[in-house]
Design a protein around this motif. Structure first.
Motif, PDB file in Angstrom:
ATOM      1  N   GLY A   3       0.798  -1.221   0.000  1.00 52.07           N
ATOM      2  CA  GLY A   3       0.000   0.000   0.000  1.00 52.07           C
ATOM      3  C   GLY A   3       0.828   1.267   0.000  1.00 52.07           C
ATOM      4  O   GLY A   3       0.432   2.287   0.565  1.00 52.07           O
ATOM      5  N   TRP A   4       1.966   1.224  -0.673  1.00 56.40           N
ATOM      6  CA  TRP A   4       2.933   2.318  -0.671  1.00 56.40           C
ATOM      7  C   TRP A   4       2.589   3.426  -1.668  1.00 56.40           C
ATOM      8  O   TRP A   4       2.857   4.603  -1.435  1.00 56.40           O
ATOM      9  CB  TRP A   4       4.318   1.755  -1.006  1.00 56.40           C
ATOM     10  N   ALA A   5       1.980   3.073  -2.774  1.00 57.90           N
ATOM     11  CA  ALA A   5       1.807   4.003  -3.894  1.00 57.90           C
ATOM     12  C   ALA A   5       0.741   5.059  -3.623  1.00 57.90           C
ATOM     13  O   ALA A   5      -0.149   4.899  -2.782  1.00 57.90           O
ATOM     14  CB  ALA A   5       1.447   3.227  -5.158  1.00 57.90           C
ATOM     15  N   VAL A   6       0.858   6.155  -4.364  1.00 61.07           N
ATOM     16  CA  VAL A   6      -0.200   7.166  -4.427  1.00 61.07           C
ATOM     17  C   VAL A   6      -0.668   7.224  -5.879  1.00 61.07           C
ATOM     18  O   VAL A   6       0.068   6.836  -6.788  1.00 61.07           O
ATOM     19  CB  VAL A   6       0.280   8.547  -3.929  1.00 61.07           C
ATOM     20  N   PRO A   7      -1.909   7.663  -6.131  1.00 57.24           N
ATOM     21  CA  PRO A   7      -2.499   7.522  -7.466  1.00 57.24           C
ATOM     22  C   PRO A   7      -1.670   8.070  -8.620  1.00 57.24           C
ATOM     23  O   PRO A   7      -1.550   7.413  -9.659  1.00 57.24           O
ATOM     24  CB  PRO A   7      -3.832   8.266  -7.326  1.00 57.24           C
ATOM     25  N   GLU A   8      -1.112   9.250  -8.474  1.00 55.53           N
ATOM     26  CA  GLU A   8      -0.380   9.836  -9.598  1.00 55.53           C
ATOM     27  C   GLU A   8       0.817   8.986  -9.986  1.00 55.53           C
ATOM     28  O   GLU A   8       1.027   8.680 -11.169  1.00 55.53           O
ATOM     29  CB  GLU A   8       0.073  11.256  -9.267  1.00 55.53           C
TER      30      GLU A   8
ATOM     31  N   PHE B  24       1.394   5.801  -9.210  1.00 56.64           N
ATOM     32  CA  PHE B  24       0.994   4.463  -9.636  1.00 56.64           C
ATOM     33  C   PHE B  24       0.469   4.495 -11.065  1.00 56.64           C
ATOM     34  O   PHE B  24       0.773   3.612 -11.870  1.00 56.64           O
ATOM     35  CB  PHE B  24      -0.063   3.893  -8.692  1.00 56.64           C
ATOM     36  N   GLY B  25      -0.293   5.527 -11.389  1.00 51.67           N
ATOM     37  CA  GLY B  25      -0.760   5.692 -12.760  1.00 51.67           C
ATOM     38  C   GLY B  25       0.393   5.864 -13.733  1.00 51.67           C
ATOM     39  O   GLY B  25       0.390   5.303 -14.834  1.00 51.67           O
ATOM     40  N   GLU B  26       1.400   6.609 -13.333  1.00 48.52           N
ATOM     41  CA  GLU B  26       2.572   6.805 -14.185  1.00 48.52           C
ATOM     42  C   GLU B  26       3.321   5.495 -14.405  1.00 48.52           C
ATOM     43  O   GLU B  26       3.810   5.217 -15.505  1.00 48.52           O
ATOM     44  CB  GLU B  26       3.505   7.843 -13.563  1.00 48.52           C
ATOM     45  N   LEU B  27       3.408   4.668 -13.359  1.00 52.80           N
ATOM     46  CA  LEU B  27       4.076   3.376 -13.489  1.00 52.80           C
ATOM     47  C   LEU B  27       3.330   2.484 -14.478  1.00 52.80           C
ATOM     48  O   LEU B  27       3.947   1.857 -15.361  1.00 52.80           O
ATOM     49  CB  LEU B  27       4.150   2.692 -12.121  1.00 52.80           C
ATOM     50  N   ILE B  28       2.012   2.422 -14.355  1.00 50.91           N
ATOM     51  CA  ILE B  28       1.220   1.602 -15.267  1.00 50.91           C
ATOM     52  C   ILE B  28       1.331   2.122 -16.699  1.00 50.91           C
ATOM     53  O   ILE B  28       1.461   1.346 -17.652  1.00 50.91           O
ATOM     54  CB  ILE B  28      -0.257   1.569 -14.817  1.00 50.91           C
TER      55      ILE B  28
ATOM     56  N   ALA C 198      -4.673   4.511 -16.936  1.00 45.69           N
ATOM     57  CA  ALA C 198      -3.314   4.496 -17.483  1.00 45.69           C
ATOM     58  C   ALA C 198      -3.036   3.277 -18.356  1.00 45.69           C
ATOM     59  O   ALA C 198      -1.964   3.193 -18.955  1.00 45.69           O
ATOM     60  CB  ALA C 198      -2.302   4.549 -16.345  1.00 45.69           C
ATOM     61  N   GLY C 199      -3.982   2.335 -18.420  1.00 46.06           N
ATOM     62  CA  GLY C 199      -3.769   1.188 -19.299  1.00 46.06           C
ATOM     63  C   GLY C 199      -4.079  -0.173 -18.713  1.00 46.06           C
ATOM     64  O   GLY C 199      -4.086  -1.171 -19.435  1.00 46.06           O
ATOM     65  N   ALA C 200      -4.331  -0.269 -17.410  1.00 41.33           N
ATOM     66  CA  ALA C 200      -4.690  -1.560 -16.811  1.00 41.33           C
ATOM     67  C   ALA C 200      -6.089  -1.959 -17.266  1.00 41.33           C
ATOM     68  O   ALA C 200      -6.967  -1.111 -17.423  1.00 41.33           O
ATOM     69  CB  ALA C 200      -4.637  -1.480 -15.291  1.00 41.33           C
ATOM     70  N   ARG C 201      -6.298  -3.262 -17.455  1.00 30.79           N
ATOM     71  CA  ARG C 201      -7.601  -3.747 -17.901  1.00 30.79           C
ATOM     72  C   ARG C 201      -8.181  -4.791 -16.961  1.00 30.79           C
ATOM     73  O   ARG C 201      -9.176  -5.431 -17.282  1.00 30.79           O
ATOM     74  CB  ARG C 201      -7.472  -4.311 -19.329  1.00 30.79           C
ATOM     75  N   GLN C 202      -7.553  -4.978 -15.824  1.00 28.83           N
ATOM     76  CA  GLN C 202      -8.077  -5.890 -14.813  1.00 28.83           C
ATOM     77  C   GLN C 202      -7.739  -5.332 -13.441  1.00 28.83           C
ATOM     78  O   GLN C 202      -6.633  -4.841 -13.225  1.00 28.83           O
ATOM     79  CB  GLN C 202      -7.457  -7.280 -14.973  1.00 28.83           C
TER      80      GLN C 202
END
Length: 212
Positions: A63-68, A70-74, A112-116
């Motif tokens: 639970g380390w990530a923050v939305p911005e 995590f979205g950039e990583l994806i 950001a591109g995840a589909r599941q």
């Protein structure tokens, strides 16, 4: 790559190839991906897809990530691995809720591109829990202006029934102010809210209770 990274890469590829000997649909999940170097994560993702993985699941294990971020990583993975763009393979996400951001991170990943999305009824899970299925489903349905191109097949009218069943069978009580399924989720106490609801429900309710 260092020797440790080379060994991780070899074990990952070998594991996927072994799995493909038995099944066609293989999901590869690199532990603690949100704290991994993005370029190395991209290299591993590319390698396992080429080895036959059909889904690469990116977990925010602690639970380390923050939305911005995590979205950039994806997005980095989506644009760096061609198979994610062609649909030959898919990105999945598995977010934990240690900072209360599991749902927000999951939704950022979808854009950001995840589909599941891997999630759970009532958000149950180890420590502070996982991404909440009911919150994700209703966010997608309610905010069509933001998520309109993304659909899920979960029936909203089964949500509360499922929530109560899971709560009863697990012995984990749902907090009263839990979004969507809590007892207070559609309750109004202040006079101005009651007056607004009576005149026009949408004034203070962005969802129709009957939808869940």
């Amino acid at each position: 790559l260092g020797k440790a990274q080379e060994e991780i890469l070899r074990l990952s590829v070998d594991g996927v190839r072994r799995a493909r000997e038995y099944v066609e649909d293989v999901e590869f999940s690199p532990e603690d991906a949100s704290r991994t170097e993005p370029d190395f994560l991209q290299e591993v993702s590319q390698a396992v897809v080429e080895a036959g993985a059909t889904t690469v699941n990116i977990p925010d294990t602690v639970g380390w990530a923050v939305p911005e971020e995590f979205g950039e990583l994806i997005h980095h993975l989506y644009r760096s691995v061609p198979e994610f763009q062609t649909g030959k393979a898919f990105i999945s996400v598995h977010c934990h809720n240690d900072l209360g951001l599991a749902v927000a991170n999951s939704l950022a990943a979808v854009r950001a591109g995840a589909r599941q999305i891997e999630c759970t009824v009532n958000g149950i899970g180890e420590r502070a829990g996982n991404a909440s299925l009911e919150e994700i489903v209703m966010a997608l349905k309610t905010r069509g202006d933001v998520f309109g191109r993304y659909k899920c097949g979960v029936s909203g009218r089964e949500i509360v029934k499922s929530s109560r069943l899971v709560s009863r069978m697990s012995g984990l009580i749902v907090q009263r102010n839990k979004a969507i399924v809590g007892e207070n989720a559609f309750a109004h106490s202040s006079g101005i809210h009651q007056d607004g609801i009576l005149k026009k429900r949408e004034t203070y309710e962005i969802m129709d209770p009957k939808d869940v």
